[in-house]
Design an enzyme around this catalytic site. Structure first.
Site, PDB file in Angstrom:
ATOM      1  N   LYS A  15      38.657  37.820  29.843  1.00 24.50           N
ATOM      2  CA  LYS A  15      38.862  36.367  29.900  1.00 24.50           C
ATOM      3  C   LYS A  15      38.635  35.801  31.291  1.00 24.50           C
ATOM      4  CE  LYS A  15      39.258  35.201  26.531  1.00 24.50           C
ATOM      5  NZ  LYS A  15      38.171  35.230  25.502  1.00 24.50           N
ATOM      6  N   SER A  16      37.680  36.396  32.013  1.00 23.27           N
ATOM      7  CA  SER A  16      37.383  35.951  33.382  1.00 23.27           C
ATOM      8  C   SER A  16      35.978  35.391  33.541  1.00 23.27           C
ATOM      9  CB  SER A  16      37.586  37.114  34.361  1.00 23.27           C
ATOM     10  OG  SER A  16      38.910  37.565  34.370  1.00 23.27           O
ATOM     11  N   HIS A  54      35.000  46.335  31.072  1.00 17.86           N
ATOM     12  CA  HIS A  54      36.295  45.783  31.489  1.00 17.86           C
ATOM     13  C   HIS A  54      37.126  46.830  32.238  1.00 17.86           C
ATOM     14  CE1 HIS A  54      35.862  41.983  29.550  1.00 17.86           C
ATOM     15  NE2 HIS A  54      36.071  42.394  28.317  1.00 17.86           N
ATOM     16  N   ARG A 105      38.769  35.440  38.234  1.00 18.85           N
ATOM     17  CA  ARG A 105      39.246  34.108  37.842  1.00 18.85           C
ATOM     18  C   ARG A 105      40.726  33.980  38.168  1.00 18.85           C
ATOM     19  NH1 ARG A 105      39.064  31.885  31.542  1.00 18.85           N
ATOM     20  NH2 ARG A 105      39.260  29.650  32.003  1.00 18.85           N
ATOM     21  N   SER A 151      43.864  31.813  28.795  1.00 14.25           N
ATOM     22  CA  SER A 151      42.774  32.144  27.889  1.00 14.25           C
ATOM     23  C   SER A 151      43.132  33.342  27.018  1.00 14.25           C
ATOM     24  CB  SER A 151      41.506  32.430  28.696  1.00 14.25           C
ATOM     25  OG  SER A 151      40.410  32.680  27.845  1.00 14.25           O
ATOM     26  N   TYR A 174      34.949  32.513  38.748  1.00 14.65           N
ATOM     27  CA  TYR A 174      34.775  31.517  37.685  1.00 14.65           C
ATOM     28  C   TYR A 174      34.790  30.120  38.281  1.00 14.65           C
ATOM     29  CZ  TYR A 174      35.658  29.798  32.867  1.00 14.65           C
ATOM     30  OH  TYR A 174      35.578  29.194  31.632  1.00 14.65           O
TER      31      TYR A 174
END
Length: 285
Positions: A45-46, A101, A123, A131, A184
């Site tokens: 989620k970055s 990841h 991020r 997120s 991000y």
């Protein structure tokens, strides 16, 4: 379902069993990198999907064919996921593009032998948490994040998939050989400049017109329309987009709509304790 039913513990971190079966993890350990491979590394989620759109466009000189015809999980596949076993990655022509990841110390031996190019995307962890919270709500192969206070405690203490955000960041900052770092937030602020800098790192300099076209194509609203990138092809029983879209907002600072004042204060305290000795200027700091 309980965590024990959904996750596998692999090298000290939890991974979703459905998409990281034993055979793919075994294959990952023996994967042979090439020096000209390009590896996108992120904590979940970055900005992974975003970079899976940008890098192929840079490598192709702006040709959109791959991002229009191949799902992101095929065009820049995760090395540790089950799908990698069926993609004949060893037969792909160079330069190959991959995603992971995993933390730095979890990389296979060949990574340290040949040193492929790495793009590490980071991020603001508060937005990563936000997120992740919505993603866990829509993904059937992840634990339910409710109540939020419990999920926040798990996130801050590394009891979530792929472990601690803090340890992930620190592991990749400790070895900066052939690694390009970008946030991000930098990409939101000036995507054209970000594309240009990534292209230079990849030794694929582009003229201003191509850079502009790539930046426009990779704008959030345009990416959200791309069925090869928006995960709309995933069956609803796996990802229920009626609960939350995979590409949700694409902004910085949405954590302010998610965390209570007390939760944000607690987050800041844990952040300061974990990052006090890190020598890096983060875009959100």
């Amino acid at each position: 379902m309980a965590e024990a039913d959904l996750y596998t513990m692999y090298k000290g971190v939890l991974v979703p069993t459905l998409i990281h079966p034993p055979q793919s993890l075994r294959r990952y350990e023996t994967f042979a990198f090439r020096p000209d491979d390009v590896l996108i590394v992120t904590y979940p989620k970055s900005g992974t999907t975003w970079m899976q759109e940008i890098v192929p466009l840079i490598m192709s000189g702006g040709d959109p064919a791959s991002v229009e015809t191949l799902h992101n999980w095929d065009r820049v596949p995760w090395l540790e996921e089950g799908r990698s076993c069926s993609l004949n990655l060893d037969d792909r022509p160079s330069p190959r593009m991959f995603t992971t990841h995993f933390l730095h110390h979890m990389m296979p031996p060949s990574f340290f032998e040949v040193r492929p190019k790495v793009i590490y995307v980071m991020r603001n962890p508060k937005d990563v948490f936000t997120s992740a919270f919505h993603y866990h709500r829509m993904a059937s192969f992840l634990v339910d994040p409710e109540p939020q206070s419990d999920f926040l405690h798990k996130f801050l203490h590394g009891k979530v998939m792929f472990g601690s955000w803090f340890e992930h960041i620190k592991s990749w900052l400790n070895d900066r050989e052939r690694i390009f770092y970008i946030s991000y937030e930098e990409m939101i602020k000036d995507l054209g400049d970000s594309v240009a800098r990534i292209a230079l790192f990849l030794e694929k300099p582009l003229d201003k017109g191509v850079i502009k076209k790539i930046a426009e194509r990779c704008g959030f609203d345009n990416m959200k329309k791309n069925n090869m990138s928006n995960y709309s092809a995933v069956p609803q029983e796996i990802m229920d987009c009626t609960k939350s879209e995979f590409l949700r907002k694409g902004i910085a600072g949405d954590w302010k709509n998610q965390l209570t004042a007390a939760e944000a204060e607690y987050f800041d305290a844990v952040y300061e304790d974990n990052m006090k000795d890190v020598d890096y200027k983060f875009a959100w700091a």
